[in-house]
Design an enzyme around this catalytic site. Structure first.
Site, PDB file in Angstrom:
ATOM      1  N   ASP A  70       3.869  -8.686 -10.128  1.00 40.01           N
ATOM      2  CA  ASP A  70       2.764  -9.203  -9.307  1.00 40.01           C
ATOM      3  C   ASP A  70       2.588 -10.716  -9.459  1.00 40.01           C
ATOM      4  O   ASP A  70       1.472 -11.215  -9.628  1.00 40.01           O
ATOM      5  CB  ASP A  70       1.460  -8.465  -9.646  1.00 40.01           C
ATOM      6  CG  ASP A  70       1.529  -6.997  -9.217  1.00 40.01           C
ATOM      7  OD1 ASP A  70       2.110  -6.706  -8.162  1.00 40.01           O
ATOM      8  OD2 ASP A  70       1.006  -6.142  -9.955  1.00 40.01           O
ATOM      9  N   HIS A 130      -1.512  -7.391  -3.129  1.00 36.91           N
ATOM     10  CA  HIS A 130      -2.023  -6.815  -4.378  1.00 36.91           C
ATOM     11  C   HIS A 130      -3.553  -6.835  -4.335  1.00 36.91           C
ATOM     12  O   HIS A 130      -4.142  -7.824  -3.893  1.00 36.91           O
ATOM     13  CB  HIS A 130      -1.507  -7.621  -5.572  1.00 36.91           C
ATOM     14  CG  HIS A 130      -1.919  -7.042  -6.880  1.00 36.91           C
ATOM     15  ND1 HIS A 130      -1.304  -5.923  -7.422  1.00 36.91           N
ATOM     16  CD2 HIS A 130      -2.907  -7.390  -7.744  1.00 36.91           C
ATOM     17  CE1 HIS A 130      -1.895  -5.620  -8.567  1.00 36.91           C
ATOM     18  NE2 HIS A 130      -2.871  -6.493  -8.782  1.00 36.91           N
TER      19      HIS A 130
HETATM   20  C1  GAR Z   1      -3.179  -1.364  -1.592  1.00 43.66           C
HETATM   21  O1  GAR Z   1      -4.457  -1.483  -2.159  1.00 43.66           O
HETATM   22  C2  GAR Z   1      -2.235  -2.409  -2.148  1.00 43.66           C
HETATM   23  O2  GAR Z   1      -2.843  -3.646  -2.369  1.00 43.66           O
HETATM   24  C3  GAR Z   1      -1.825  -1.773  -3.444  1.00 43.66           C
HETATM   25  O3  GAR Z   1      -1.646  -0.411  -3.121  1.00 43.66           O
HETATM   26  C4  GAR Z   1      -2.517  -0.056  -2.059  1.00 43.66           C
HETATM   27  C5  GAR Z   1      -1.710   0.573  -0.952  1.00 43.66           C
HETATM   28  O4  GAR Z   1      -2.532   1.077   0.062  1.00 43.66           O
HETATM   29  N1  GAR Z   1      -0.650  -2.371  -3.981  1.00 43.66           N
HETATM   30  C6  GAR Z   1      -0.458  -2.621  -5.277  1.00 43.66           C
HETATM   31  O5  GAR Z   1      -1.252  -2.304  -6.127  1.00 43.66           O
HETATM   32  C7  GAR Z   1       0.859  -3.305  -5.613  1.00 43.66           C
HETATM   33  N2  GAR Z   1       0.818  -3.881  -6.916  1.00 43.66           N
HETATM   34  P1  GAR Z   1      -1.894   1.501   1.448  1.00 43.66           P
HETATM   35  O6  GAR Z   1      -0.697   2.394   1.132  1.00 43.66           O
HETATM   36  O7  GAR Z   1      -2.980   2.246   2.146  1.00 43.66           O
HETATM   37  O8  GAR Z   1      -1.485   0.238   2.175  1.00 43.66           O
END
Ligand code: GAR
Length: 203
Positions: free
Chosen positions: A147, A111
């Site tokens: 989360d 997260h």
């Molecule tokens: C990342 O920043 C991850 O931490 C977030 O989504 C993005 C995915 O990036 N996740 C959340 O917010 C979950 N609560 P990615 O698809 O390039 O890995």
């Protein structure tokens, strides 16, 4: 020892997935991605998995009658790959209690904030709006509340006075990739223990 079998759940771009795939490929982690599952058809992450030769499944949650039906199908697909660990790497759907408990202590999430601050969506906008001086990322075991769960590791970085949500997101993402790889490595090396809902990292 057999490599740890990981199933990665994704919804979007897949840069955290890519970091994991690269680390597995270069044998930096004693783990193997045995499947990548996306709830979003056409997600860039699926293309990344295809390029790495990892089997993929697309389960579009919109095509299911209910949340339970979706999660039942998801669980079936995941379990058919016999994973040791399920990794939520940019999986943008809340998961219900039954699903989460089925994978208790073998499901982790990344997260983009210093939890328990700023759970949920639009994290970077909210961090800036709140005037927080630090942000970062958290990798944690997953519990049913959004989360939440025992924290495996966090990386903190300063929020600059001239940051906007895009510049902050970019800097946080850079530390996310090392963090997810580190957490999966510790798990695969059997170094993580949960005691009273806190994670001990053994030498
Ligand atoms: C990342 O920043 C991850 O931490 C977030 O989504 C993005 C995915 O990036 N996740 C959340 O917010 C979950 N609560 P990615 O698809 O390039 O890995």
């Amino acid at each position: 020892m057999e490599p740890t079998r990981i199933v990665v759940l994704v919804s979007g771009r897949g840069t955290n997935l890519q970091a994991l795939l690269d680390a597995c490929m270069q044998s930096h982690i004693p783990a193997r991605a045995v499947a990548v599952v996306s709830n979003v058809p056409g997600a860039e992450a699926i293309k990344r998995a295809n390029r790495a030769g990892v089997p993929t499944v697309v389960l579009d949650h919109k095509t299911f009658e209910s949340r339970d039906d979706f999660e039942e199908a998801l669980q079936k697909h995941i379990d058919s790959r016999r994973p040791d660990l399920v990794v939520l790497a940019g999986f943008m759907r809340r998961l219900g209690k039954n699903f989460v408990e089925h994978y208790r202590d073998r499901i982790i999430n990344i997260h983009p904030s210093l939890l328990p601050a700023f759970p949920g969506m639009h994290v970077h906008e909210r961090v800036i709006q709140a005037g927080a001086r630090f942000s970062g990322c958290t990798v944690h075991f997953v519990r049913p509340e959004l989360d939440s769960g025992p924290i495996i590791l966090q990386v903190a970085l300063p929020v600059h006075p001239d940051d906007n949500s895009n510049t902050l997101a970019k800097r946080v993402l850079e530390v996310e990739q090392g963090s997810i790889v580190q957490a999966v490595t510790w798990f695969a090396e059997n170094r993580l223990e949960i005691v009273n809902e806190k994670v001990l990292v053994h030498e």
